[in-house]
Design an enzyme around this catalytic site. Structure first.
Site, PDB file in Angstrom:
ATOM      1  N   ARG A  75      -9.228  -0.171  16.950  1.00 39.65           N
ATOM      2  CA  ARG A  75      -9.390   0.861  15.742  1.00 39.65           C
ATOM      3  C   ARG A  75     -10.122   0.452  14.932  1.00 39.65           C
ATOM      4  NH1 ARG A  75      -4.027   1.766  11.833  1.00 39.65           N
ATOM      5  NH2 ARG A  75      -4.739  -0.563  11.539  1.00 39.65           N
ATOM      6  N   TYR A 130      17.921  29.155   7.887  1.00 35.69           N
ATOM      7  CA  TYR A 130      16.892  29.875   8.488  1.00 35.69           C
ATOM      8  C   TYR A 130      16.848  29.859   9.893  1.00 35.69           C
ATOM      9  CZ  TYR A 130      14.104  29.834   4.141  1.00 35.69           C
ATOM     10  OH  TYR A 130      14.003  29.916   2.824  1.00 35.69           O
ATOM     11  N   LYS A 186       0.890  -1.254  -0.013  1.00 35.52           N
ATOM     12  CA  LYS A 186       0.168  -0.084  -0.155  1.00 35.52           C
ATOM     13  C   LYS A 186       0.779   1.158   0.023  1.00 35.52           C
ATOM     14  CE  LYS A 186      -0.440  -0.302   4.967  1.00 35.52           C
ATOM     15  NZ  LYS A 186      -1.504   0.159   6.166  1.00 35.52           N
ATOM     16  N   MET A 196      13.290  24.136   2.201  1.00 34.71           N
ATOM     17  CA  MET A 196      12.148  23.239   1.511  1.00 34.71           C
ATOM     18  C   MET A 196      12.659  22.514   0.463  1.00 34.71           C
ATOM     19  SD  MET A 196       8.867  24.863  -0.972  1.00 34.71           S
ATOM     20  CE  MET A 196       7.968  25.211   0.390  1.00 34.71           C
TER      21      MET A 196
HETATM   22  C1  LIG Z   1      -3.613  -5.018   8.480  1.00 33.52           C
HETATM   23  C2  LIG Z   1      -2.288  -4.743   8.404  1.00 33.52           C
HETATM   24  N1  LIG Z   1      -1.493  -5.701   8.327  1.00 33.52           N
HETATM   25  C3  LIG Z   1      -0.083  -5.595   8.013  1.00 33.52           C
HETATM   26  C4  LIG Z   1       0.585  -4.367   7.637  1.00 33.52           C
HETATM   27  C5  LIG Z   1       1.737  -4.410   7.803  1.00 33.52           C
HETATM   28  O1  LIG Z   1       2.798  -3.752   8.778  1.00 33.52           O
HETATM   29  P1  LIG Z   1       4.109  -3.739   8.963  1.00 33.52           P
HETATM   30  O2  LIG Z   1       4.327  -2.856   7.893  1.00 33.52           O
HETATM   31  O3  LIG Z   1       4.353  -3.010  10.367  1.00 33.52           O
HETATM   32  O4  LIG Z   1       4.764  -5.001   8.567  1.00 33.52           O
HETATM   33  C6  LIG Z   1      -0.333  -3.279   7.913  1.00 33.52           C
HETATM   34  C7  LIG Z   1       0.320  -1.811   7.827  1.00 33.52           C
HETATM   35  O5  LIG Z   1      -0.237  -0.863   8.531  1.00 33.52           O
HETATM   36  C8  LIG Z   1      -1.668  -3.399   8.271  1.00 33.52           C
HETATM   37  O6  LIG Z   1      -2.545  -2.251   8.076  1.00 33.52           O
END
Ligand SMILES: Cc1ncc(COP(=O)(O)O)c(C=O)c1O
Length: 362
Positions: free
Chosen positions: A130, A256, A34, A304
């Site tokens: 969550r 800065y 992702k 920046m």
């Molecule tokens: C449901 C779920 N599984 C696995 C992962 C992977 O986690 P990590 O990057 O800590 O291995 C994530 C990442 O946020 C997640 O949301």
């Protein structure tokens, strides 16, 4: 001549880390790609392990569809499932797997006109609080889904809040809660993110979900984690160059806010990277960088498009010298902790760099 800022992505290191994750956990592993593979390029990373990956995980359907468009045929799991029921059409057409983590998703899924079998990962809130189905409603939810002829397979899953804490009691409680609520259900299980893969063998099950470790960062960040983390290889080298050099005298301020004042005559290198490129503005003086292979320190406030480094002890460094912001010599975890954040955030914010990929071939 373009601005010298390159994110070098080593796909052989990504592949090595995937194999390490899978071997450390056992069973099968979904590579979490992702957020554009934590900033590394989702299509390139997925292609690099397409012939061996058991599947991929993303946060939303757009990410999944771009992988399908790039020719990825392995299973792809949507980690938050669908945000509205209209996505179910594409989910079926593109054969995506979905996490179901709340009641309305179950209702919408069961009410939908499903023409093809769907694989569901049913997420439990075992203590992260969550998302996820409450433990006392989990079994009944599972039974409802199982009774539906179009639900092909159900994987039981949960996610940990504190797997990166080596002695966490909370972690043990989450595992216990999960097992108590699922006892006797005959279905595959997935619990482990990177930290649990590396440090919590009691949480290993049928499917792992490694993310950050695939990119070569130790989720324990040097806390007594697992020695196997030492075998991870950084995938991204963020590399800029010295674009200007000057010497400032004792007592002269730099940049800065005059946040750095020279404690002695200081040779300053200006580097082609700033916070608009994803380097954290909160990184303080002293944060490590490597110039032509030699470690030195960031000095003054990150701006920046530029930042400044101390070249006093690297006399041969000059305009054009290569500067590693993070990578092999400068762990991204080190920069992140100096800046008060985590490697995840730094990596997925890398922008404006030229991405160069190597190590595609097997
Ligand atoms: C449901 C779920 N599984 C696995 C992962 C992977 O986690 P990590 O990057 O800590 O291995 C994530 C990442 O946020 C997640 O949301």
């Amino acid at each position: 001549m373009s601005r010298p800022l390159v994110a070098r992505i080593r796909l052989d290191a990504f592949r090595h880390n995937y194999r390490l994750a899978k071997a450390a956990h056992g069973g099968r592993a979904l590579a979490v790609v992702k957020a554009n593979a934590y900033g590394h390029g989702a299509v390139e990373c997925a292609r690099a392990i397409a012939d061996e990956a058991d599947g991929f995980a993303v946060a939303m359907i757009e990410e999944a569809l771009s992988l399908r468009a790039a020719g990825i045929t392995a299973p792809i799991l949507l980690l938050e499932g669908f945000f509205e029921a209209s996505e179910l059409l594409d989910i079926q057409v593109y054969d995506l797997w979905i996490v179901v983590h709340q009641r309305w998703q179950v209702d919408d899924l069961l009410a939908a006109h499903l023409t093809r079998p769907i694989t569901v990962w049913l997420k439990m809130d075992s203590g992260m609080h969550r998302v996820g189905i409450a433990p006392d409603q989990y079994r009944a939810t599972y039974e409802r889904l199982k009774a539906h002829p179009a639900i092909a397979q159900i994987v039981l899953m949960s996610h940990f809040a504190r797997a990166d804490e080596p002695e966490s009691r909370h972690m043990l409680q989450q595992v216990e809660t999960f097992h108590a609520a699922t006892m006797g259900i005959d279905a595959p299980v997935s619990l482990s993110n990177s930290a649990a893969i590396l440090g919590w063998s009691g949480a290993h099950a049928d499917w792992a979900r490694p993310g950050i470790m695939l990119y070569g960062a130790d989720p324990f960040v040097g806390k007594a984690g697992a020695s196997i983390a030492e075998r991870l290889r950084p995938v991204m080298q963020l590399e800029g160059a010295v674009i200007s050099v000057r010497v400032i005298s004792y007592g002269e301020p730099l940049g800065y806010g005059g946040a750095f004042v020279a404690e002695r005559p200081t040779r300053v290198g200006v580097v082609s990277c700033g916070y608009a490129d994803g380097y954290p503005r909160t990184a303080p003086t002293g944060t490590p960088v490597a110039v032509d292979g030699q470690l030195t320190r960031l000095i003054g406030r990150v701006s920046m498009d530029m930042l400044t480094v101390d070249l006093t002890h690297i006399p041969q460094a000059d305009v054009g010298s290569r500067v590693e912001l993070w990578g092999d010599q400068v762990p991204v975890n080190e920069v992140a902790s100096r800046a008060g954040t985590i490697a995840y955030e730094l990596l997925c914010h890398v922008k404006r760099a030229r991405f160069e990929y190597s190590g595609q071939s097997h």
